[in-house]
Scaffold this motif. Structure first.
Motif: not given
Length: 330
Positions: A7-16, A48-54, A76-80
């Protein structure tokens, strides 16, 4: 917020983050939004950035809970692309969508909504690069190639990455009113409503897309010489092709006509001039190939949604680095 590997990290944390920021501005509501990141299993997810989301909740824990949820968001993101064939995620979305008051996708998360048929007969957006893919793969979806975000019924979709924050801000306005949304925008150093659509951001990126060397050279020439006479005749001559062959190959390689790309490039160049120089609008119109301010005004309305003068007022860089031309979004 539905997340998954890649998943794209910013797609998750940006809206939240936009939704979470309301806690500072909603009176009498300690926690305006109860936010959760959900995945197939609770625990770490590598973005996708290599960072971890919990993920703090699993699909099964949400499915077992009773009642409706307010907002179901899929990032979204490369994994979609891989998730389009993941039955566990698709089944979760199919089951939960009817239980949600509204369903939201960020960036290529729209492909997941399209895959389960949720966008059939609806207008939707996704990242500009993936718009043609979605249009071809899901012909029952009306793909808006230029919208920052769309709302059709209770389905919301956004374009690429940061546009998910624009969409989240619109949700805040719907839920808590204009004043709260305005305060969240100011706090987040955002515009309350970003002018224009996503096409304005893609001219240089599109120039990297063509595989045909002759078309690539034409794209580069247009970007470097927006003030020149850039007709199909002159560009075809540079590429040593007939006009018909050039026009056909150009659209095959880029997805747009030569005339449409020329106008996009000119608007992009004019935007930079309006942001960074003190040149008059008339002079910028001539130097960027529009010939006069009225033609540039019409082009700006088509691409950006506001006039060139309003664009300069909002976005011109101040003479002191680090300070905007205006005190904040309005």
């Amino acid at each position: 917020m539905v997340a998954y590997p890649g998943v794209h990290h910013l797609d998750v944390v940006g809206p939240l983050e936009i939704l979470a920021t309301t806690q500072f501005f909603v009176e009498g509501a300690e926690l305006p939004y109860d936010l959760s990141v959900v995945a197939a299993k609770a625990g770490p997810i590598k973005a996708s950035s290599g960072l971890t989301i919990t993920a703090d909740k699993s699909f099964s824990s949400i499915l077992e809970a009773e009642g409706v949820i307010d907002t179901l968001i899929v990032a979204g993101g490369h994994g979609s692309s891989e998730q389009l064939t993941n039955p566990e995620l698709l089944d979760f979305m199919r089951t939960m969508a009817p239980r949600a008051k509204r369903v939201v996708s960020i960036c290529t998360g729209a492909l997941i909504l399209a895959e389960i048929g949720l966008l059939d007969g609806k207008r939707a957006s996704t990242h500009w690069f993936w718009c043609p893919v979605m249009a071809q793969k899901y012909p029952n979806v009306t793909v808006d190639h230029d919208a920052i975000f769309t709302c059709d019924g209770n389905i919301w979709t956004s374009a690429g990455v940061t546009s998910g924050m624009d969409l989240a801000l619109a949700l805040v306005e719907m839920d808590w009113g204009h004043e709260v949304a305005l305060q969240v925008a100011r706090f987040s150093v955002m515009y309350m409503m970003r002018p224009g659509g996503q096409a304005q951001f893609s001219a240089h990126l599109l120039a990297q897309k063509a595989e045909d060397p002759a078309i690539n050279e034409a794209l580069a020439f247009i970007l470097d010489h927006p003030g020149d006479l850039l007709t199909v005749t002159s560009l075809a001559a540079r590429a040593t092709m007939s006009e018909r062959t050039f026009a056909r190959r150009f659209k095959e390689q880029t997805g747009v006509t030569p005339a449409a790309y020329v106008e996009t490039a000119r608007v992009q160049t004019a935007r930079v001039a309006l942001e960074t120089t003190e040149q008059s609008i008339d002079r910028i119109a001539v130097s960027t190939g529009f010939q006069n301010a009225e033609r540039m005004r019409r082009a700006f309305h088509r691409h950006v949604g506001i006039s060139a003068g309003d664009y300069r007022e909002r976005f011109r860089m101040s003479r002191e680095p680090g300070h905007p031309a205006r005190a904040g979004p309005e």
